[in-house]
Write a protein that holds these residues in place. Structure first.
Motif, PDB file in Angstrom:
ATOM      1  N   ILE A  71       9.308  41.906  25.741  1.00  0.00           N
ATOM      2  CA  ILE A  71       9.772  41.555  27.077  1.00  0.00           C
ATOM      3  C   ILE A  71      10.810  40.450  26.977  1.00  0.00           C
ATOM      4  O   ILE A  71      10.507  39.358  26.490  1.00  0.00           O
ATOM      5  CB  ILE A  71       8.621  41.071  27.969  1.00  0.00           C
ATOM      6  CG1 ILE A  71       7.515  42.124  28.054  1.00  0.00           C
ATOM      7  CG2 ILE A  71       9.123  40.761  29.374  1.00  0.00           C
ATOM      8  CD1 ILE A  71       6.323  41.663  28.849  1.00  0.00           C
ATOM      9  N   LEU A  89      15.263  42.621  31.284  1.00  0.00           N
ATOM     10  CA  LEU A  89      14.522  43.149  32.424  1.00  0.00           C
ATOM     11  C   LEU A  89      15.344  43.037  33.707  1.00  0.00           C
ATOM     12  O   LEU A  89      15.401  43.969  34.510  1.00  0.00           O
ATOM     13  CB  LEU A  89      13.198  42.398  32.574  1.00  0.00           C
ATOM     14  CG  LEU A  89      12.345  42.758  33.792  1.00  0.00           C
ATOM     15  CD1 LEU A  89      11.931  44.212  33.752  1.00  0.00           C
ATOM     16  CD2 LEU A  89      11.124  41.858  33.862  1.00  0.00           C
ATOM     17  N   ILE A 135       2.627  42.529  36.383  1.00  0.00           N
ATOM     18  CA  ILE A 135       2.280  43.075  35.069  1.00  0.00           C
ATOM     19  C   ILE A 135       0.958  43.811  35.182  1.00  0.00           C
ATOM     20  O   ILE A 135      -0.009  43.304  35.747  1.00  0.00           O
ATOM     21  CB  ILE A 135       2.203  41.982  33.994  1.00  0.00           C
ATOM     22  CG1 ILE A 135       3.620  41.575  33.559  1.00  0.00           C
ATOM     23  CG2 ILE A 135       1.407  42.467  32.780  1.00  0.00           C
ATOM     24  CD1 ILE A 135       3.665  40.591  32.421  1.00  0.00           C
ATOM     25  N   VAL A 162       5.670  45.766  35.112  1.00  0.00           N
ATOM     26  CA  VAL A 162       5.786  45.709  33.655  1.00  0.00           C
ATOM     27  C   VAL A 162       4.421  46.149  33.127  1.00  0.00           C
ATOM     28  O   VAL A 162       3.444  45.421  33.242  1.00  0.00           O
ATOM     29  CB  VAL A 162       6.137  44.303  33.155  1.00  0.00           C
ATOM     30  CG1 VAL A 162       6.223  44.292  31.637  1.00  0.00           C
ATOM     31  CG2 VAL A 162       7.440  43.823  33.768  1.00  0.00           C
ATOM     32  N   SER A 167       1.917  46.963  30.319  1.00  0.00           N
ATOM     33  CA  SER A 167       1.688  46.611  28.916  1.00  0.00           C
ATOM     34  C   SER A 167       0.625  47.528  28.313  1.00  0.00           C
ATOM     35  O   SER A 167      -0.484  47.632  28.828  1.00  0.00           O
ATOM     36  CB  SER A 167       1.216  45.153  28.831  1.00  0.00           C
ATOM     37  OG  SER A 167       0.734  44.859  27.541  1.00  0.00           O
ATOM     38  N   TYR A 179       6.030  48.123  26.239  1.00  0.00           N
ATOM     39  CA  TYR A 179       6.084  47.806  27.659  1.00  0.00           C
ATOM     40  C   TYR A 179       6.919  48.846  28.391  1.00  0.00           C
ATOM     41  O   TYR A 179       7.972  49.264  27.906  1.00  0.00           O
ATOM     42  CB  TYR A 179       6.687  46.409  27.879  1.00  0.00           C
ATOM     43  CG  TYR A 179       5.995  45.346  27.087  1.00  0.00           C
ATOM     44  CD1 TYR A 179       4.873  44.696  27.588  1.00  0.00           C
ATOM     45  CD2 TYR A 179       6.444  45.009  25.812  1.00  0.00           C
ATOM     46  CE1 TYR A 179       4.223  43.731  26.839  1.00  0.00           C
ATOM     47  CE2 TYR A 179       5.797  44.041  25.047  1.00  0.00           C
ATOM     48  CZ  TYR A 179       4.683  43.414  25.576  1.00  0.00           C
ATOM     49  OH  TYR A 179       4.023  42.463  24.845  1.00  0.00           O
ATOM     50  N   ILE A 181       8.837  49.485  31.944  1.00  0.00           N
ATOM     51  CA  ILE A 181       9.323  48.911  33.193  1.00  0.00           C
ATOM     52  C   ILE A 181       9.362  50.030  34.214  1.00  0.00           C
ATOM     53  O   ILE A 181      10.037  51.044  34.023  1.00  0.00           O
ATOM     54  CB  ILE A 181      10.734  48.307  33.024  1.00  0.00           C
ATOM     55  CG1 ILE A 181      10.792  47.427  31.769  1.00  0.00           C
ATOM     56  CG2 ILE A 181      11.114  47.527  34.271  1.00  0.00           C
ATOM     57  CD1 ILE A 181       9.752  46.337  31.727  1.00  0.00           C
TER      58      ILE A 181
END
Length: 346
Positions: A79, A84, A104, A140, A142, A147, A149
């Motif tokens: 990240i 981003l 997240i 985001v 995880s 990751y 987006i």
């Protein structure tokens, strides 16, 4: 991965294989045939040019066990706030952070609360108007070392599910299925809006309610007049119209051959459910025979059975010509594990 559009879905953790099956059933329902799927725990990525934002929304709103769906913008192995920011601002020419909030979702791995605050602080330094209360969410996601987006498109209506919980309905019995499971059973039958749907053991109407809410022509049947009347009361409490609710025997359905587009049901087999003098094996034998008769060709039947009856049920499926597509196990307690059967009439 190719340049096809990429979407993400987050599944319920209650039963991930069942939730994934529901997702695939809904893709079939909306005629999404050409796609690649990538499953990792509760996260599913679907790569397809046939899928669109509108269909993703329909799938999530209609689902029982798909918590969220959205458009996957990019997959990264780390990240970086500045990257981003570039990814998100390229969404539209008129993008403004005042309309968005960033979250997240940690599928598996360590907490990322520190990284999240670092990202938010960086974005605020560029545009301080990020809106915490916005319904427009940039996720985001995880998942163990990488990751995704994503732009959230839809979330499951959990508040509506809670407001339809069986215990607050006008007619309640302990045998009533939870809302999420009732909805999933309907969806596994791959039935489209406007089609004719049958629950031949309708009980308090849990499955019928979910079928009617998504726009199906519902037919309910129960041998107990009190249950049939109670299911009507429950459907009416949600303002739902009922084409037919019948006091009748599922082992001798008062319906023409090939008149039903989909069947989803929970036959009686537990301690709290009565078979009205019939042995459980006889119930399943007669029910499957009649289900095959009234179901249209190339359509689906979804039903539950106790695990101790599995061999007998699967012999019946072969006897009557059903094709077993999938089965799922649901542990209830030490004395009962349910199997959900998804079968197809060729």
């Amino acid at each position: 991965m190719s340049k096809e559009k990429l979407y993400y879905f987050i599944l319920s953790g209650l039963n991930e294989p069942l939730a994934f099956s529901e997702l695939k059933a809904l893709l079939d329902t909306y005629n999404i045939e050409n796609y690649r799927s990538y499953l990792h725990s509760k996260l599913v990525l679907i790569e397809s040019n046939e899928l669109s934002s509108d269909i993703v929304k329909k799938i999530v709103y209609r689902s029982g066990m798909i918590k969220e769906g959205g458009y996957a913008l990019k997959i990264m192995d780390s990240i970086k706030p500045e990257i981003l920011l570039d990814i998100v601002e390229n969404l539209t020419n008129s993008f403004k952070w005042i309309d968005y909030w960033i979250k997240i979702i940690n599928i598996k791995g360590l907490s990322l609360s520190t990284e999240l605050e670092r990202i938010r602080d960086y974005i605020r330094s560029v545009d301080p108007r990020m809106m915490p209360r916005s319904n427009n969410i940039i996720n985001v996601i995880s998942v163990e070392g990488f990751y995704i987006i994503g732009l959230r498109l839809a979330t499951i209506p959990t508040k509506e599910f809670y407001e339809r919980r069986p215990s607050i309905r006008p007619f309640f019995r302990s045998i009533a299925l939870p809302v999420y499971l009732s909805r999933s059973l309907v969806n596994l039958s791959r039935v489209k809006e406007g089609m004719t749907f049958l629950d031949p053991f309708c009980g308090t109407g849990s499955i019928l309610i979910e079928a009617a809410l998504i726009g199906l022509r519902t037919i309910g049947l129960d041998l107990n007049w009190e249950m049939a009347r109670g299911s009507v009361s429950n459907l009416r409490s949600y303002g739902l119209k009922i084409p037919f609710t019948i006091v009748g025997n599922a082992l001798n359905l008062p319906l023409p051959e090939g008149s039903i587009d989909a069947i989803a049901t929970d036959p009686p087999y537990g301690r709290a459910a009565s078979t009205y003098g019939e042995k459980v094996k006889e119930v399943y034998n007669g029910f499957l025979r009649e289900a095959y008769r009234v179901l249209r060709n190339r359509r689906y039947l979804v039903f539950m059975a106790p695990s101790w009856l599995a061999r007998y049920v699967e012999r019946l499926l072969c006897r009557y010509g059903f094709i077993l597509c999938r089965k799922h196990y649901i542990y209830v307690h030490g004395g009962l594990t349910r199997i959900i059967y998804v079968v197809y009439k060729a």
